[in-house]
Design a protein around this motif. Structure first.
Motif, PDB file in Angstrom:
ATOM      1  N   LYS A 133      10.020  51.096  -7.499  1.00  0.00           N
ATOM      2  CA  LYS A 133      10.092  50.023  -6.501  1.00  0.00           C
ATOM      3  C   LYS A 133       9.262  50.363  -5.267  1.00  0.00           C
ATOM      4  CE  LYS A 133      14.514  48.154  -7.928  1.00  0.00           C
ATOM      5  NZ  LYS A 133      15.930  47.979  -7.627  1.00  0.00           N
ATOM      6  N   LYS A 134       9.310  51.639  -4.838  1.00  0.00           N
ATOM      7  CA  LYS A 134       8.502  52.061  -3.695  1.00  0.00           C
ATOM      8  C   LYS A 134       7.016  51.903  -3.993  1.00  0.00           C
ATOM      9  CE  LYS A 134      11.052  55.897  -1.789  1.00  0.00           C
ATOM     10  NZ  LYS A 134      10.953  57.306  -1.427  1.00  0.00           N
ATOM     11  N   MET A 135       6.614  52.324  -5.185  1.00  0.00           N
ATOM     12  CA  MET A 135       5.213  52.263  -5.564  1.00  0.00           C
ATOM     13  C   MET A 135       4.728  50.812  -5.636  1.00  0.00           C
ATOM     14  SD  MET A 135       3.291  54.065  -8.788  1.00  0.00           S
ATOM     15  CE  MET A 135       4.250  53.200  -9.994  1.00  0.00           C
ATOM     16  N   ILE A 136       5.512  49.950  -6.238  1.00  0.00           N
ATOM     17  CA  ILE A 136       5.146  48.535  -6.334  1.00  0.00           C
ATOM     18  C   ILE A 136       5.060  47.914  -4.948  1.00  0.00           C
ATOM     19  CG2 ILE A 136       5.976  46.272  -7.092  1.00  0.00           C
ATOM     20  CD1 ILE A 136       7.009  47.699  -9.622  1.00  0.00           C
ATOM     21  N   SER A 137       6.031  48.242  -4.104  1.00  0.00           N
ATOM     22  CA  SER A 137       6.023  47.724  -2.734  1.00  0.00           C
ATOM     23  C   SER A 137       4.771  48.193  -1.994  1.00  0.00           C
ATOM     24  CB  SER A 137       7.278  48.200  -2.015  1.00  0.00           C
ATOM     25  OG  SER A 137       7.223  47.878  -0.663  1.00  0.00           O
ATOM     26  N   PHE A 138       4.434  49.456  -2.132  1.00  0.00           N
ATOM     27  CA  PHE A 138       3.259  50.009  -1.459  1.00  0.00           C
ATOM     28  C   PHE A 138       1.983  49.318  -1.929  1.00  0.00           C
ATOM     29  CE2 PHE A 138      -0.229  53.107  -1.441  1.00  0.00           C
ATOM     30  CZ  PHE A 138      -0.304  53.355  -0.077  1.00  0.00           C
ATOM     31  N   ILE A 139       1.857  49.137  -3.234  1.00  0.00           N
ATOM     32  CA  ILE A 139       0.650  48.529  -3.790  1.00  0.00           C
ATOM     33  C   ILE A 139       0.525  47.076  -3.359  1.00  0.00           C
ATOM     34  CG2 ILE A 139      -0.452  47.757  -5.934  1.00  0.00           C
ATOM     35  CD1 ILE A 139       0.642  50.348  -7.207  1.00  0.00           C
ATOM     36  N   TYR A 140       1.595  46.309  -3.514  1.00  0.00           N
ATOM     37  CA  TYR A 140       1.488  44.885  -3.239  1.00  0.00           C
ATOM     38  C   TYR A 140       1.515  44.547  -1.760  1.00  0.00           C
ATOM     39  CZ  TYR A 140       1.535  43.996  -8.168  1.00  0.00           C
ATOM     40  OH  TYR A 140       1.197  43.974  -9.484  1.00  0.00           O
ATOM     41  N   GLU A 141       2.138  45.380  -0.934  1.00  0.00           N
ATOM     42  CA  GLU A 141       2.040  45.156   0.501  1.00  0.00           C
ATOM     43  C   GLU A 141       0.620  45.410   0.971  1.00  0.00           C
ATOM     44  OE1 GLU A 141       4.996  47.464   2.516  1.00  0.00           O
ATOM     45  OE2 GLU A 141       6.623  46.180   1.816  1.00  0.00           O
ATOM     46  N   GLY A 142      -0.041  46.399   0.379  1.00  0.00           N
ATOM     47  CA  GLY A 142      -1.443  46.662   0.700  1.00  0.00           C
ATOM     48  C   GLY A 142      -2.334  45.506   0.292  1.00  0.00           C
ATOM     49  N   GLU A 143      -2.086  44.927  -0.871  1.00  0.00           N
ATOM     50  CA  GLU A 143      -2.854  43.775  -1.344  1.00  0.00           C
ATOM     51  C   GLU A 143      -2.614  42.563  -0.447  1.00  0.00           C
ATOM     52  OE1 GLU A 143      -5.113  43.567  -3.818  1.00  0.00           O
ATOM     53  OE2 GLU A 143      -4.873  45.738  -4.047  1.00  0.00           O
ATOM     54  N   ALA A 144      -1.366  42.358  -0.029  1.00  0.00           N
ATOM     55  CA  ALA A 144      -1.039  41.246   0.841  1.00  0.00           C
ATOM     56  C   ALA A 144      -1.747  41.372   2.193  1.00  0.00           C
ATOM     57  CB  ALA A 144       0.479  41.129   1.032  1.00  0.00           C
ATOM     58  N   ALA A 145      -1.819  42.608   2.709  1.00  0.00           N
ATOM     59  CA  ALA A 145      -2.516  42.833   3.975  1.00  0.00           C
ATOM     60  C   ALA A 145      -4.002  42.534   3.839  1.00  0.00           C
ATOM     61  CB  ALA A 145      -2.304  44.273   4.438  1.00  0.00           C
ATOM     62  N   LYS A 146      -4.593  42.916   2.719  1.00  0.00           N
ATOM     63  CA  LYS A 146      -6.021  42.618   2.497  1.00  0.00           C
ATOM     64  C   LYS A 146      -6.256  41.110   2.427  1.00  0.00           C
ATOM     65  CE  LYS A 146      -7.163  46.784  -0.109  1.00  0.00           C
ATOM     66  NZ  LYS A 146      -7.534  47.308  -1.427  1.00  0.00           N
ATOM     67  N   LEU A 147      -5.365  40.390   1.774  1.00  0.00           N
ATOM     68  CA  LEU A 147      -5.505  38.933   1.677  1.00  0.00           C
ATOM     69  C   LEU A 147      -5.388  38.270   3.047  1.00  0.00           C
ATOM     70  CD1 LEU A 147      -3.529  38.126  -1.581  1.00  0.00           C
ATOM     71  CD2 LEU A 147      -5.987  37.951  -1.228  1.00  0.00           C
ATOM     72  N   ARG A 148      -4.469  38.772   3.873  1.00  0.00           N
ATOM     73  CA  ARG A 148      -4.315  38.199   5.209  1.00  0.00           C
ATOM     74  C   ARG A 148      -5.550  38.436   6.067  1.00  0.00           C
ATOM     75  NH1 ARG A 148       1.284  39.907   4.660  1.00  0.00           N
ATOM     76  NH2 ARG A 148       0.709  41.942   5.479  1.00  0.00           N
ATOM     77  N   GLN A 149      -6.185  39.594   5.887  1.00  0.00           N
ATOM     78  CA  GLN A 149      -7.377  39.916   6.671  1.00  0.00           C
ATOM     79  C   GLN A 149      -8.557  39.054   6.273  1.00  0.00           C
ATOM     80  OE1 GLN A 149      -8.037  44.086   6.132  1.00  0.00           O
ATOM     81  NE2 GLN A 149      -6.420  44.688   7.568  1.00  0.00           N
ATOM     82  N   THR A 150      -8.635  38.653   5.020  1.00  0.00           N
ATOM     83  CA  THR A 150      -9.773  37.848   4.571  1.00  0.00           C
ATOM     84  C   THR A 150      -9.641  36.392   4.968  1.00  0.00           C
ATOM     85  OG1 THR A 150      -8.739  37.493   2.403  1.00  0.00           O
ATOM     86  CG2 THR A 150     -10.261  39.365   2.620  1.00  0.00           C
ATOM     87  N   ARG A 151      -8.480  35.953   5.345  1.00  0.00           N
ATOM     88  CA  ARG A 151      -8.292  34.540   5.709  1.00  0.00           C
ATOM     89  C   ARG A 151      -8.713  34.254   7.099  1.00  0.00           C
ATOM     90  NH1 ARG A 151      -2.533  32.901   3.015  1.00  0.00           N
ATOM     91  NH2 ARG A 151      -3.191  33.217   0.911  1.00  0.00           N
TER      92      ARG A 151
END
Length: 94
Positions: A76-94
């Protein structure tokens, strides 16, 4: 790449894990062989006592429950780390 230092708890856990695997392998071999291991000059007989067997299986059960809970938590920690990082990248590109 920087290597993390393992904690003492982690080293002890890893060591006990390997020891339990070795014991389980030997116990399985003894049960499958049917009571006698043939040596070079003679044979070595052994017996499995119920209290020891129950204690061993209980320890194995506790170990498996602990391992499953910890691995679930780490996953769960690993999934959270990976997908929170992806979400941050998506927010930066918008």
């Amino acid at each position: 790449m920087k290597r993390e230092k393992q904690s003492r708890k982690s080293v002890i856990f890893d060591t006990l894990f390997i020891m339990m695997l070795c014991f389980a392998t030997l116990l399985t071999t003894m049960v499958i062989q049917g009571g006698v291991i043939v040596g070079g000059e003679g044979s070595l007989s052994y017996s499995i006592k119920l209290p020891s067997f129950v204690l061993t299986m209980g320890g194995l059960f506790v170990y498996l429950v602990f391992t499953l809970k910890e691995s679930d938590k780490e996953l769960k920690k690993m999934i959270s780390f990976i997908y929170e990082g992806e979400a941050a990248k998506l927010r930066q590109t918008r």
